[in-house]
Design an enzyme around this catalytic site. Structure first.
Site, PDB file in Angstrom:
ATOM      1  N   HIS A  28       0.837  -1.208   0.000  1.00 54.22           N
ATOM      2  CA  HIS A  28       0.000   0.000   0.000  1.00 54.22           C
ATOM      3  C   HIS A  28       0.875   1.263   0.000  1.00 54.22           C
ATOM      4  CE1 HIS A  28      -2.748  -2.952   2.190  1.00 54.22           C
ATOM      5  NE2 HIS A  28      -3.493  -2.592   1.163  1.00 54.22           N
ATOM      6  N   VAL A 167       4.510  -5.393  -4.909  1.00 50.42           N
ATOM      7  CA  VAL A 167       5.602  -5.429  -3.927  1.00 50.42           C
ATOM      8  C   VAL A 167       5.606  -6.812  -3.279  1.00 50.42           C
ATOM      9  CG1 VAL A 167       6.535  -4.414  -1.813  1.00 50.42           C
ATOM     10  CG2 VAL A 167       5.398  -2.955  -3.516  1.00 50.42           C
TER      11      VAL A 167
HETATM   12  P1  AMP Z   1      -6.566  -3.828  -0.436  1.00 47.41           P
HETATM   13  O1  AMP Z   1      -6.400  -3.044   0.833  1.00 47.41           O
HETATM   14  O2  AMP Z   1      -6.106  -5.232  -0.339  1.00 47.41           O
HETATM   15  O3  AMP Z   1      -7.938  -3.668  -1.033  1.00 47.41           O
HETATM   16  O4  AMP Z   1      -5.571  -3.171  -1.479  1.00 47.41           O
HETATM   17  C1  AMP Z   1      -5.609  -1.796  -1.738  1.00 47.41           C
HETATM   18  C2  AMP Z   1      -4.719  -1.494  -2.920  1.00 47.41           C
HETATM   19  O5  AMP Z   1      -3.383  -1.893  -2.602  1.00 47.41           O
HETATM   20  C3  AMP Z   1      -5.131  -2.256  -4.168  1.00 47.41           C
HETATM   21  O6  AMP Z   1      -4.997  -1.395  -5.291  1.00 47.41           O
HETATM   22  C4  AMP Z   1      -4.138  -3.382  -4.211  1.00 47.41           C
HETATM   23  O7  AMP Z   1      -3.888  -3.869  -5.509  1.00 47.41           O
HETATM   24  C5  AMP Z   1      -2.894  -2.715  -3.645  1.00 47.41           C
HETATM   25  N1  AMP Z   1      -1.953  -3.714  -3.139  1.00 47.41           N
HETATM   26  C6  AMP Z   1      -2.202  -4.681  -2.219  1.00 47.41           C
HETATM   27  N2  AMP Z   1      -1.109  -5.465  -2.058  1.00 47.41           N
HETATM   28  C7  AMP Z   1      -0.160  -4.981  -2.909  1.00 47.41           C
HETATM   29  C8  AMP Z   1       1.177  -5.373  -3.228  1.00 47.41           C
HETATM   30  N3  AMP Z   1       1.773  -6.419  -2.642  1.00 47.41           N
HETATM   31  N4  AMP Z   1       1.844  -4.645  -4.144  1.00 47.41           N
HETATM   32  C9  AMP Z   1       1.251  -3.587  -4.755  1.00 47.41           C
HETATM   33  N5  AMP Z   1       0.003  -3.173  -4.495  1.00 47.41           N
HETATM   34  C10 AMP Z   1      -0.697  -3.856  -3.595  1.00 47.41           C
END
Ligand code: AMP
Length: 271
Positions: A28, A167
């Site tokens: 994030h 990441v």
């Molecule tokens: P979430 O809180 O899981 O809904 O994710 C919020 C945002 O963070 C989304 O756009 C996800 O794709 C991004 N995100 C979550 N994990 C990763 C990661 N390991 N690398 C890059 N972006 C991420």
């Protein structure tokens, strides 16, 4: 939030927005870094969106760590954390949904009915509230990125969609809020998921173009770790999510979902 956003826009500020469900990690934070390159007022939303969870999914137990999330955002240079209360987004008589009908087919769309309808609806609501010039999403959720891009294009939403790379931990596991569900013995097995994606990529890099054979290379590698129970592995057009029988290098998404113990993990790689 909307009043603040409209005031900032009136003053000529550029709002860059990172929507999240909280339990924030370095994945994030990489989106916050990208947001800083795309705007001068950075908003991170933290909202565990009930409409994107199925009835048997982990909505109730999804990790909620708002104080730590806000501290991370502050340290990283975000200007505002927008964290509406769980009943603050959907009125009791809420009755309007957005449904994208192309990119949300297949992959997670097949295994999580209604999931992307919940995602597009809440993202549209958040865009109306936060009024961003740019919004940053992670390639970790590749189908989500495709669905959001399509919604923004179809509905002429005036928001630049930026996709930031995945990441990973040093051992290759993609960072995810759900990784904290994994007990140590299963956590040690999780990197085999990315290894199997790399096996698919190695096949393509050595000239293989037949999707069925690339899939076999993936499956052979994944089978070495029986704890990873495959839900799907797909080779699709990276933009439309349509299945491909011939690999088109640079435009093909290999996407996977597995269950590891009680935890569902997704990952992907562009071939
Ligand atoms: P979430 O809180 O899981 O809904 O994710 C919020 C945002 O963070 C989304 O756009 C996800 O794709 C991004 N995100 C979550 N994990 C990763 C990661 N390991 N690398 C890059 N972006 C991420």
């Amino acid at each position: 939030m909307q009043r603040l956003a409209l005031k900032l826009r009136g003053e000529g500020r550029r709002i860059a927005f990172v929507p999240t469900m909280g339990a924030l990690h370095e994945g994030h934070m990489s989106l916050v870094d990208e947001a800083k390159r795309r705007g001068d007022f950075i908003v991170v939303s933290v909202f565990v969106n009930p409409t994107q969870f199925g009835p048997t999914e982990d909505f109730a137990k999804y990790p909620r760590t708002l104080d730590a999330d806000a501290a991370l955002c502050r340290e990283r240079g975000a200007h505002c954390v927008f964290a509406p209360p769980s009943d603050g987004m959907y009125a009791a008589d809420f009755s309007t949904f957005i449904e994208e009908g192309l990119c949300s087919k297949g992959l997670c769309g097949d295994h999580r009915p209604g999931h992307f309808r919940g995602v597009t609806t809440v993202v549209a609501m958040l865009f109306n509230i936060v009024q961003p010039h740019a919004a940053i999403f992670g390639a970790k959720d590749a189908q989500q990125c495709a669905v959001i891009r399509k919604m923004v294009s179809d509905l002429f939403m005036p928001v630049d969609i930026v996709v930031a790379p995945i990441v990973r931990e040093k051992d290759g596991l993609a960072l995810s809020s759900r990784n904290r569900y994994l007990p140590a013995d299963l956590r040690a097995k999780a990197p085999s998921l990315y290894k199997a994606l790399l096996a698919a990529k190695a096949a393509v890099d050595s000239g293989e173009r037949d999707a069925a054979l690339v899939k076999s290379a993936f499956e052979r590698s994944l089978a070495q770790e029986p704890a990873l129970r495959l839900q799907y592995f797909t080779l699709t057009d990276a933009r439309t999510m349509e299945p491909l029988s011939k690999i088109r290098p640079g435009e093909t998404l290999a996407a996977v979902a597995v269950n590891l113990g009680e935890t569902r993990l997704i990952d992907n790689i562009t071939l």
